[in-house]
Design an enzyme around this catalytic site. Sequence first.
Site, PDB file in Angstrom:
ATOM      1  N   ASP A  50      -7.089  54.818  36.076  1.00  0.00           N
ATOM      2  CA  ASP A  50      -6.467  53.499  36.225  1.00  0.00           C
ATOM      3  C   ASP A  50      -6.311  53.186  37.714  1.00  0.00           C
ATOM      4  O   ASP A  50      -5.961  54.042  38.513  1.00  0.00           O
ATOM      5  CB  ASP A  50      -5.096  53.492  35.533  1.00  0.00           C
ATOM      6  CG  ASP A  50      -4.595  52.084  35.291  1.00  0.00           C
ATOM      7  OD1 ASP A  50      -4.536  51.681  34.114  1.00  0.00           O
ATOM      8  OD2 ASP A  50      -4.276  51.381  36.273  1.00  0.00           O
ATOM      9  N   ILE A  51      -6.563  51.932  38.068  1.00  0.00           N
ATOM     10  CA  ILE A  51      -6.497  51.521  39.472  1.00  0.00           C
ATOM     11  C   ILE A  51      -5.047  51.504  39.985  1.00  0.00           C
ATOM     12  O   ILE A  51      -4.810  51.577  41.188  1.00  0.00           O
ATOM     13  CB  ILE A  51      -7.158  50.125  39.651  1.00  0.00           C
ATOM     14  CG1 ILE A  51      -7.577  49.916  41.102  1.00  0.00           C
ATOM     15  CG2 ILE A  51      -6.247  49.019  39.160  1.00  0.00           C
ATOM     16  CD1 ILE A  51      -8.472  48.710  41.306  1.00  0.00           C
TER      17      ILE A  51
ATOM     18  N   ASN B 239      -1.627  49.222  24.293  1.00  0.00           N
ATOM     19  CA  ASN B 239      -0.885  47.968  24.374  1.00  0.00           C
ATOM     20  C   ASN B 239      -1.686  46.899  23.636  1.00  0.00           C
ATOM     21  O   ASN B 239      -2.909  46.820  23.802  1.00  0.00           O
ATOM     22  CB  ASN B 239      -0.675  47.547  25.835  1.00  0.00           C
ATOM     23  CG  ASN B 239       0.255  48.490  26.573  1.00  0.00           C
ATOM     24  OD1 ASN B 239       1.202  49.020  25.996  1.00  0.00           O
ATOM     25  ND2 ASN B 239      -0.001  48.723  27.858  1.00  0.00           N
TER      26      ASN B 239
ATOM     27  N   VAL C 102      -5.592  43.385  29.836  1.00  0.00           N
ATOM     28  CA  VAL C 102      -7.060  43.347  29.804  1.00  0.00           C
ATOM     29  C   VAL C 102      -7.486  43.302  28.342  1.00  0.00           C
ATOM     30  O   VAL C 102      -7.158  44.199  27.563  1.00  0.00           O
ATOM     31  CB  VAL C 102      -7.678  44.573  30.502  1.00  0.00           C
ATOM     32  CG1 VAL C 102      -9.198  44.541  30.382  1.00  0.00           C
ATOM     33  CG2 VAL C 102      -7.260  44.626  31.978  1.00  0.00           C
TER      34      VAL C 102
ATOM     35  N   HIS D 115      -8.340  49.543  25.092  1.00  0.00           N
ATOM     36  CA  HIS D 115      -8.263  50.728  25.948  1.00  0.00           C
ATOM     37  C   HIS D 115      -7.059  51.553  25.537  1.00  0.00           C
ATOM     38  O   HIS D 115      -6.002  51.023  25.192  1.00  0.00           O
ATOM     39  CB  HIS D 115      -8.169  50.350  27.431  1.00  0.00           C
ATOM     40  CG  HIS D 115      -7.166  49.296  27.745  1.00  0.00           C
ATOM     41  ND1 HIS D 115      -7.386  47.961  27.510  1.00  0.00           N
ATOM     42  CD2 HIS D 115      -5.920  49.376  28.274  1.00  0.00           C
ATOM     43  CE1 HIS D 115      -6.334  47.263  27.874  1.00  0.00           C
ATOM     44  NE2 HIS D 115      -5.416  48.100  28.340  1.00  0.00           N
TER      45      HIS D 115
ATOM     46  N   HIS E 214      -4.452  54.225  26.953  1.00  0.00           N
ATOM     47  CA  HIS E 214      -3.899  54.841  28.166  1.00  0.00           C
ATOM     48  C   HIS E 214      -3.598  56.309  27.879  1.00  0.00           C
ATOM     49  O   HIS E 214      -2.957  56.637  26.871  1.00  0.00           O
ATOM     50  CB  HIS E 214      -2.567  54.167  28.549  1.00  0.00           C
ATOM     51  CG  HIS E 214      -2.667  52.750  28.985  1.00  0.00           C
ATOM     52  ND1 HIS E 214      -2.663  52.361  30.318  1.00  0.00           N
ATOM     53  CD2 HIS E 214      -2.745  51.596  28.272  1.00  0.00           C
ATOM     54  CE1 HIS E 214      -2.721  51.043  30.386  1.00  0.00           C
ATOM     55  NE2 HIS E 214      -2.777  50.548  29.169  1.00  0.00           N
TER      56      HIS E 214
END
Length: 112
Positions: free
Chosen positions: A30-31, A85, A94, A98, A100
């Site tokens: 993750d950024i 999420n 986003v 995805h 996490h």
Amino acid sequence: MTDCLFCRMVGGAIKPDIVFENDHILAFNDISPQAPVHVLVIPKIHIATLNDLNDTRLGGEMLEVTASLATQLGIATDGYRTVFNCNTHGGQTVQHLHLHLLGGRQMSWPPG
Ligand code: 5GP
Ligand code: ZN
């Protein structure tokens, strides 16, 4: 060109810090990490949210890859958190599915 950020990563237009890749799944750091380990595990095909996942094999593979990464990244024994999420109340920002993978510190409960 798709305007989906994660599809652009899958296509190679944007290059994330990849930690795992196979024919179906991409995983990258993750950024904006919220823990010492914060990896995003995504399907390579565009699926907007968990509500739209109707492929149990792909969903299961995402879970298997995530657990395997937890072991490889050294957080499996102490433990970790996985989060999908979904939409507005879930805090999804986003719109490409995805998972996490968060670890390397103590998590609290309930989540914010
Ligand atoms: P969400 O809030 O949708 O559950 O999670 C989206 C995640 O994508 C966030 O944790 C956010 O930091 C991450 N993210 C957003 N843009 C980028 C990016 O360009 N590169 C990477 N590696 N992660 C990103
Ligand atoms: Zn996408």
